[in-house]
Design a protein around this motif. Structure first.
Motif, PDB file in Angstrom:
ATOM      1  N   SER A   6      -6.685  16.810   5.461  1.00  0.00           N
ATOM      2  CA  SER A   6      -5.876  17.790   6.181  1.00  0.00           C
ATOM      3  C   SER A   6      -4.621  17.155   6.762  1.00  0.00           C
ATOM      4  CB  SER A   6      -6.706  18.425   7.293  1.00  0.00           C
ATOM      5  OG  SER A   6      -7.098  17.440   8.240  1.00  0.00           O
ATOM      6  N   SER A   7      -4.683  15.856   7.070  1.00  0.00           N
ATOM      7  CA  SER A   7      -3.512  15.194   7.643  1.00  0.00           C
ATOM      8  C   SER A   7      -2.471  14.829   6.596  1.00  0.00           C
ATOM      9  CB  SER A   7      -3.950  13.927   8.384  1.00  0.00           C
ATOM     10  OG  SER A   7      -4.421  12.957   7.472  1.00  0.00           O
ATOM     11  N   LEU A   8      -2.866  14.868   5.319  1.00  0.00           N
ATOM     12  CA  LEU A   8      -1.920  14.477   4.274  1.00  0.00           C
ATOM     13  C   LEU A   8      -0.825  15.508   4.065  1.00  0.00           C
ATOM     14  CD1 LEU A   8      -4.305  12.974   1.567  1.00  0.00           C
ATOM     15  CD2 LEU A   8      -2.830  11.762   3.148  1.00  0.00           C
ATOM     16  N   GLY A   9      -1.140  16.756   4.345  1.00  0.00           N
ATOM     17  CA  GLY A   9      -0.148  17.802   4.121  1.00  0.00           C
ATOM     18  C   GLY A   9       0.097  18.004   2.641  1.00  0.00           C
TER      19      GLY A   9
ATOM     20  N   LEU B   2       0.823  -1.202   0.000  1.00  0.00           N
ATOM     21  CA  LEU B   2       0.000   0.000   0.000  1.00  0.00           C
ATOM     22  C   LEU B   2       0.860   1.256   0.000  1.00  0.00           C
ATOM     23  CD1 LEU B   2      -3.024   0.704   0.051  1.00  0.00           C
ATOM     24  CD2 LEU B   2      -2.853   0.922   2.534  1.00  0.00           C
ATOM     25  N   SER B   3       1.990   1.201   0.676  1.00  0.00           N
ATOM     26  CA  SER B   3       2.908   2.340   0.687  1.00  0.00           C
ATOM     27  C   SER B   3       3.429   2.640  -0.714  1.00  0.00           C
ATOM     28  CB  SER B   3       4.079   2.048   1.630  1.00  0.00           C
ATOM     29  OG  SER B   3       5.030   3.091   1.601  1.00  0.00           O
ATOM     30  N   ARG B   4       3.764   1.582  -1.470  1.00  0.00           N
ATOM     31  CA  ARG B   4       4.216   1.785  -2.854  1.00  0.00           C
ATOM     32  C   ARG B   4       3.107   2.355  -3.731  1.00  0.00           C
ATOM     33  NH1 ARG B   4       6.879  -3.109  -5.805  1.00  0.00           N
ATOM     34  NH2 ARG B   4       6.883  -1.498  -7.415  1.00  0.00           N
ATOM     35  N   LEU B   5       1.904   1.805  -3.572  1.00  0.00           N
ATOM     36  CA  LEU B   5       0.791   2.207  -4.434  1.00  0.00           C
ATOM     37  C   LEU B   5       0.324   3.625  -4.135  1.00  0.00           C
ATOM     38  CD1 LEU B   5      -1.224  -1.125  -4.322  1.00  0.00           C
ATOM     39  CD2 LEU B   5      -0.059  -0.189  -6.315  1.00  0.00           C
ATOM     40  N   ARG B   6       0.358   4.029  -2.865  1.00  0.00           N
ATOM     41  CA  ARG B   6      -0.113   5.366  -2.487  1.00  0.00           C
ATOM     42  C   ARG B   6       1.003   6.404  -2.477  1.00  0.00           C
ATOM     43  NH1 ARG B   6      -3.859   2.765  -3.511  1.00  0.00           N
ATOM     44  NH2 ARG B   6      -5.697   2.291  -2.218  1.00  0.00           N
ATOM     45  N   ARG B   7       2.251   5.955  -2.593  1.00  0.00           N
ATOM     46  CA  ARG B   7       3.411   6.848  -2.526  1.00  0.00           C
ATOM     47  C   ARG B   7       3.430   7.618  -1.204  1.00  0.00           C
ATOM     48  NH1 ARG B   7       4.607  10.059  -7.942  1.00  0.00           N
ATOM     49  NH2 ARG B   7       2.657  11.092  -7.416  1.00  0.00           N
ATOM     50  N   LEU B   8       3.146   6.923  -0.137  1.00  0.00           N
ATOM     51  CA  LEU B   8       3.184   7.483   1.199  1.00  0.00           C
ATOM     52  C   LEU B   8       4.109   6.647   2.071  1.00  0.00           C
ATOM     53  CD1 LEU B   8      -0.630   8.175   1.836  1.00  0.00           C
ATOM     54  CD2 LEU B   8       1.128   9.858   1.253  1.00  0.00           C
TER      55      LEU B   8
ATOM     56  N   THR C 163       4.416   4.794   7.713  1.00  0.00           N
ATOM     57  CA  THR C 163       3.875   5.263   8.991  1.00  0.00           C
ATOM     58  C   THR C 163       2.910   6.430   8.831  1.00  0.00           C
ATOM     59  OG1 THR C 163       5.757   6.761   9.290  1.00  0.00           O
ATOM     60  CG2 THR C 163       5.975   4.530  10.193  1.00  0.00           C
ATOM     61  N   HIS C 164       2.602   6.813   7.606  1.00  0.00           N
ATOM     62  CA  HIS C 164       1.715   7.962   7.403  1.00  0.00           C
ATOM     63  C   HIS C 164       0.330   7.666   7.961  1.00  0.00           C
ATOM     64  CE1 HIS C 164      -0.547  11.141   5.428  1.00  0.00           C
ATOM     65  NE2 HIS C 164       0.611  11.732   5.163  1.00  0.00           N
ATOM     66  N   PRO C 165      -0.293   8.626   8.662  1.00  0.00           N
ATOM     67  CA  PRO C 165      -1.600   8.368   9.296  1.00  0.00           C
ATOM     68  C   PRO C 165      -2.674   7.907   8.316  1.00  0.00           C
ATOM     69  CG  PRO C 165      -0.660  10.414  10.120  1.00  0.00           C
ATOM     70  CD  PRO C 165       0.230   9.956   9.021  1.00  0.00           C
ATOM     71  N   ALA C 166      -2.709   8.498   7.121  1.00  0.00           N
ATOM     72  CA  ALA C 166      -3.737   8.110   6.148  1.00  0.00           C
ATOM     73  C   ALA C 166      -3.551   6.667   5.702  1.00  0.00           C
ATOM     74  CB  ALA C 166      -3.697   9.049   4.947  1.00  0.00           C
ATOM     75  N   LEU C 167      -2.286   6.262   5.517  1.00  0.00           N
ATOM     76  CA  LEU C 167      -2.019   4.892   5.085  1.00  0.00           C
ATOM     77  C   LEU C 167      -2.329   3.902   6.207  1.00  0.00           C
ATOM     78  CD1 LEU C 167       0.818   3.726   2.826  1.00  0.00           C
ATOM     79  CD2 LEU C 167       0.455   2.473   4.936  1.00  0.00           C
ATOM     80  N   VAL C 168      -1.941   4.247   7.426  1.00  0.00           N
ATOM     81  CA  VAL C 168      -2.229   3.379   8.576  1.00  0.00           C
ATOM     82  C   VAL C 168      -3.733   3.205   8.749  1.00  0.00           C
ATOM     83  CG1 VAL C 168      -2.045   3.180  11.083  1.00  0.00           C
ATOM     84  CG2 VAL C 168      -0.071   3.957   9.747  1.00  0.00           C
ATOM     85  N   GLU C 169      -4.489   4.294   8.590  1.00  0.00           N
ATOM     86  CA  GLU C 169      -5.943   4.245   8.734  1.00  0.00           C
ATOM     87  C   GLU C 169      -6.578   3.365   7.652  1.00  0.00           C
ATOM     88  OE1 GLU C 169      -9.795   5.277  10.189  1.00  0.00           O
ATOM     89  OE2 GLU C 169      -7.799   5.544  11.061  1.00  0.00           O
ATOM     90  N   GLU C 170      -6.148   3.535   6.391  1.00  0.00           N
ATOM     91  CA  GLU C 170      -6.717   2.739   5.302  1.00  0.00           C
ATOM     92  C   GLU C 170      -6.428   1.258   5.490  1.00  0.00           C
ATOM     93  OE1 GLU C 170      -6.658   2.412   0.387  1.00  0.00           O
ATOM     94  OE2 GLU C 170      -5.418   3.925   1.405  1.00  0.00           O
ATOM     95  N   LEU C 171      -5.188   0.938   5.868  1.00  0.00           N
ATOM     96  CA  LEU C 171      -4.819  -0.466   6.063  1.00  0.00           C
ATOM     97  C   LEU C 171      -5.596  -1.083   7.230  1.00  0.00           C
ATOM     98  CD1 LEU C 171      -2.829  -2.566   4.884  1.00  0.00           C
ATOM     99  CD2 LEU C 171      -1.280  -1.973   6.750  1.00  0.00           C
ATOM    100  N   ALA C 172      -5.767  -0.319   8.307  1.00  0.00           N
ATOM    101  CA  ALA C 172      -6.506  -0.827   9.461  1.00  0.00           C
ATOM    102  C   ALA C 172      -7.967  -1.090   9.108  1.00  0.00           C
ATOM    103  CB  ALA C 172      -6.413   0.170  10.616  1.00  0.00           C
ATOM    104  N   GLU C 173      -8.562  -0.243   8.277  1.00  0.00           N
ATOM    105  CA  GLU C 173      -9.954  -0.436   7.893  1.00  0.00           C
ATOM    106  C   GLU C 173     -10.109  -1.643   6.977  1.00  0.00           C
ATOM    107  OE1 GLU C 173     -14.016   0.962   8.258  1.00  0.00           O
ATOM    108  OE2 GLU C 173     -12.161   1.066   9.406  1.00  0.00           O
TER     109      GLU C 173
END
Length: 489
Positions: free
Chosen positions: A480-483, A155-161, A164-174
């Protein structure tokens, strides 16, 4: 026989894709296709050619399931529909290239007339295989197999994040929580494809009927037998007309890519089916009313309205059916359900390819035919009208929501025509941890306020003075958290 092979390949895609992964299974399917293509190029008789077509069909059938499955599982929700539509766009580009090659080679007075077109198939197979070597496995498949760390890296490769980015952690957890919730409702066997929850039987029926109706719109009557049919309709250069139809087919897919997210899946399918039905019924009605009179006018009308029909198909039912069938199934049975629905497409594809000569051929040329001629468009037009009713009653609007939120929609929305107003509110992380989602459970005590969940579209909070203040939506919080993250991919 290619179509018969694709039906087998589509059914094999589910067990293979679940066992070895979407990416490795795709590479294996390409290798099977290459074996079939080599048989075709080397064929010196019909038997060897048919064997090659059948083997290649198995590879094509597997690819036709796993490519849209791969795309839908790795894409973010705001471009998921457009990305899967690009699958159909690539198919139309391939059809156009094939039509050009056929025109250039059909007069060659040697075996090169068929070996060149069939040999060129290997080029695109190699492109697909090489591209898959540098792509990651889908994070949803890795979650399904229990590889959470690998899923995070994918997911980190696909989202380019950053991982540990909050948006990526949230998506993976869901994604992980949703999979646990799905498994809590039942297993992932083939029986659950038809009888599982939430409403898996209805979803499977929707996918299979959409795929069958896509074929019953009559598109492959034009794609497979267009040259022969136009020649029988006394059109002087059927090869050029077929090439023009392929150009229209390719260009007309682009509007579908543009509006699939803004219009939504339901509206695009309904408008497309109505447009196709009008064109086909006009062709059939005029041909029936005039008989053999005004053949020149009939030929021109046939070309014009078939071209308009192709426009409506390419902008709607061509790409959007693949979008819907790649979205509506839960992760635990997604590969199995997609393989069954795609197999239904290829079975109808085979049936139409086999039956068409008996439907439109003359009694002299095809013994046992019913000699419908242009009246065959009555058949396709009737199925297009049936498609309008089916989409209205059965197809849920899946645009602008995540694959996980589609489960919630099927549980909360009783009728497909109400799905456009659906607003997701459940948190599957709370479902996993507590057995319920605060935002999805109505309060039994009127004086108590529900606590906001992280996936609520909007919530209210009580201030110290008792005044209710609206908080920002979850989407706004994530954005807003993506910056300053580049989202142009």
């Amino acid at each position: 026989m290619l179509s018969a092979g694709t039906a087998v390949g589509a059914l094999l895609a589910a067990p293979v894709g679940d066992l070895y992964g979407r990416r490795r299974s795709l590479i294996g399917a390409v290798m099977v296709f290459c074996v079939g293509a080599i048989f075709q190029v080397c064929a010196t008789n019909i038997a060897m050619l048919v064997a090659g077509r059948t083997v290649a069909g198995v590879g094509v059938g597997t690819v036709s399931v796993l490519v849209p499955l791969y795309q839908s599982e790795m894409a973010p929700k705001w471009i998921r529909g457009t990305l899967v539509c690009a699958y159909q766009l690539s198919i139309t580009v391939g059809l156009l290239a094939a039509a050009v090659v056929n025109i250039l080679t059909h007069d060659i007075p040697s075996a090169a007339a068929y070996r060149i077109p069939m040999g060129l198939q290997l080029t695109w197979a190699c492109v697909l295989a090489l591209g898959l070597l540098i792509l990651p496995e889908t994070p949803r498949y890795l979650i399904k197999r229990g590889y959470k760390e690998a899923a995070a890296l994918s997911l980190s490769r696909l989202r380019r994040l950053d991982i540990t980015h909050p948006a990526l952690v949230e998506e993976l957890a869901e994604i992980d929580a949703n999979h646990h919730y799905e498994m809590a409702l039942g297993s992932d066997t083939y029986r659950d494809v038809f009888f599982g929850e939430p409403h898996l039987g209805r979803r499977t029926l929707t996918g299979c009927c959409l795929q069958m109706l896509q074929q019953l719109t009559g598109v492959n009557f034009i794609m497979y037998y267009g040259t022969t049919f136009f020649k029988g309709a006394n059109i002087t250069d059927p090869f050029k007309i077929t090439l023009i139809m392929q150009v229209i087919n390719t260009v007309s897919t682009l509007p579908g890519l543009v509006v699939v997210e803004s219009w939504g899946r339901r509206r695009l399918l309904i408008v497309g089916a109505i447009g196709m039905a009008v064109c086909q019924l006009l062709i059939a009605s005029y041909a029936t009313a005039n008989g053999t009179n005004n053949e020149s006018v009939q030929s021109h009308l046939l070309i014009i309205f078939v071209a308009i029909y192709i426009f409506f198909f390419a902008a709607s039912w061509g790409p959007v059916v693949w979008v819907v069938t790649s979205e509506i199934y839960p992760l635990k049975v997604r590969a199995k359900s997609m393989s069954i629905s795609t197999a239904s497409n290829w079975i109808l594809n085979f049936g139409i390819a086999y039956a068409t000569p008996y439907m439109v051929g003359t009694h002299g040329a095809t013994p046992g035919s019913v000699d419908l001629g242009s009246r065959v468009f009555f058949v396709w037009g009737a199925f297009c009208l049936l498609a309008v009713a089916f989409v209205w009653c059965m197809v849920y609007e899946t645009s602008k929501i995540s694959l996980e939120q589609i489960d919630e929609m099927y549980e909360r929305v009783d009728h497909a025509w109400n799905s456009r107003n659906f607003e997701p509110s459940w948190s599957f992380q709370q479902m996993r941890d507590f057995g319920y989602s605060e935002s999805g459970v109505p309060s039994t005590e009127p004086q108590l306020e529900l606590q906001p969940s992280r996936t609520s579209s909007a919530s209210t909070s009580q201030t110290d003075t008792g005044v209710s203040a609206t908080t920002t939506s979850q989407d706004d919080k994530l954005i807003s958290s993506l910056g300053h993250v580049d989202l142009t991919y």
